[in-house]
Design a protein around this motif. Structure first.
Motif, short mmCIF file in Angstrom:
data_model
loop_
_atom_site.label_atom_id
_atom_site.label_comp_id
_atom_site.label_asym_id
_atom_site.label_seq_id
_atom_site.Cartn_x
_atom_site.Cartn_y
_atom_site.Cartn_z
N LEU A 182 -22.94 -7.60 -31.41
CA LEU A 182 -24.08 -6.69 -31.47
C LEU A 182 -24.64 -6.61 -32.89
CD1 LEU A 182 -25.79 -4.78 -29.82
CD2 LEU A 182 -24.19 -2.95 -30.35
N ALA A 183 -23.87 -7.05 -33.87
CA ALA A 183 -24.33 -7.03 -35.25
C ALA A 183 -25.45 -8.03 -35.50
CB ALA A 183 -23.18 -7.31 -36.20
N ASP A 184 -25.62 -9.00 -34.62
CA ASP A 184 -26.69 -9.98 -34.75
C ASP A 184 -28.03 -9.26 -34.58
OD1 ASP A 184 -27.87 -12.71 -32.73
OD2 ASP A 184 -28.10 -12.38 -34.87
N PHE A 185 -28.94 -9.48 -35.52
CA PHE A 185 -30.21 -8.75 -35.51
C PHE A 185 -31.02 -9.03 -34.25
CE2 PHE A 185 -34.76 -8.48 -36.35
CZ PHE A 185 -34.85 -7.16 -36.69
N GLY A 186 -31.08 -10.28 -33.82
CA GLY A 186 -31.88 -10.63 -32.65
C GLY A 186 -31.43 -9.90 -31.40
N LEU A 187 -30.12 -9.80 -31.19
CA LEU A 187 -29.61 -9.09 -30.02
C LEU A 187 -29.92 -7.60 -30.12
CD1 LEU A 187 -28.03 -9.13 -27.41
CD2 LEU A 187 -25.95 -8.88 -28.74
N ARG A 188 -29.75 -7.02 -31.28
CA ARG A 188 -30.09 -5.60 -31.45
C ARG A 188 -31.57 -5.37 -31.21
NH1 ARG A 188 -28.12 -4.16 -37.17
NH2 ARG A 188 -28.42 -6.37 -37.45
N SER A 189 -32.41 -6.28 -31.65
CA SER A 189 -33.84 -6.16 -31.45
C SER A 189 -34.19 -6.22 -29.97
CB SER A 189 -34.57 -7.26 -32.21
OG SER A 189 -35.96 -7.17 -32.02
N ILE A 190 -33.56 -7.13 -29.25
CA ILE A 190 -33.80 -7.24 -27.81
C ILE A 190 -33.36 -5.97 -27.10
CG2 ILE A 190 -33.09 -8.46 -25.71
CD1 ILE A 190 -33.00 -11.02 -27.45
N ILE A 191 -32.21 -5.44 -27.46
CA ILE A 191 -31.72 -4.20 -26.84
C ILE A 191 -32.68 -3.04 -27.13
CG2 ILE A 191 -29.88 -2.48 -26.92
CD1 ILE A 191 -27.92 -4.83 -27.30
N THR A 192 -33.16 -2.96 -28.36
CA THR A 192 -34.11 -1.90 -28.72
C THR A 192 -35.39 -2.02 -27.91
OG1 THR A 192 -33.21 -1.89 -30.96
CG2 THR A 192 -35.30 -0.78 -30.64
#
Length: 79
Positions: free
Chosen positions: A3-13
């Motif tokens: 989850l620390a990966d920025f792209g995954l966090r961005s997608i979740i947001t």
């Protein structure tokens, strides 16, 4: 994938923002009276808050060495 990966966090947001907007539309169309209006405003406010969080998050990521081209590119790269 962490989850620390920025792209995954961005997608979740963005998914959370989408769900908030869908909640606003549904509550605005199908919930009657003042409860519907209050629910719609609450969902819109929540979505706006998430949008601000994503904007701040994106600005913070610009200072790192990671390359980020936006959520659409992140989704396309993962599909």
């Amino acid at each position: 994938m962490r989850l620390a990966d920025f792209g995954l966090r961005s997608i979740i947001t963005h998914v959370i923002m989408g769900l908030g907007f869908i909640g606003a539309v549904v509550s605005g169309l199908f919930v009657e009276g003042e409860v519907g209006v209050i629910s719609m405003v609450a969902f819109i406010s929540f979505t706006a808050g998430m949008w601000i969080c994503q904007s701040i998050h994106s600005l913070g990521n610009a200072a790192t060495d990671e390359e980020y081209n936006g959520v659409l590119r992140e989704v396309l790269n993962r599909v």
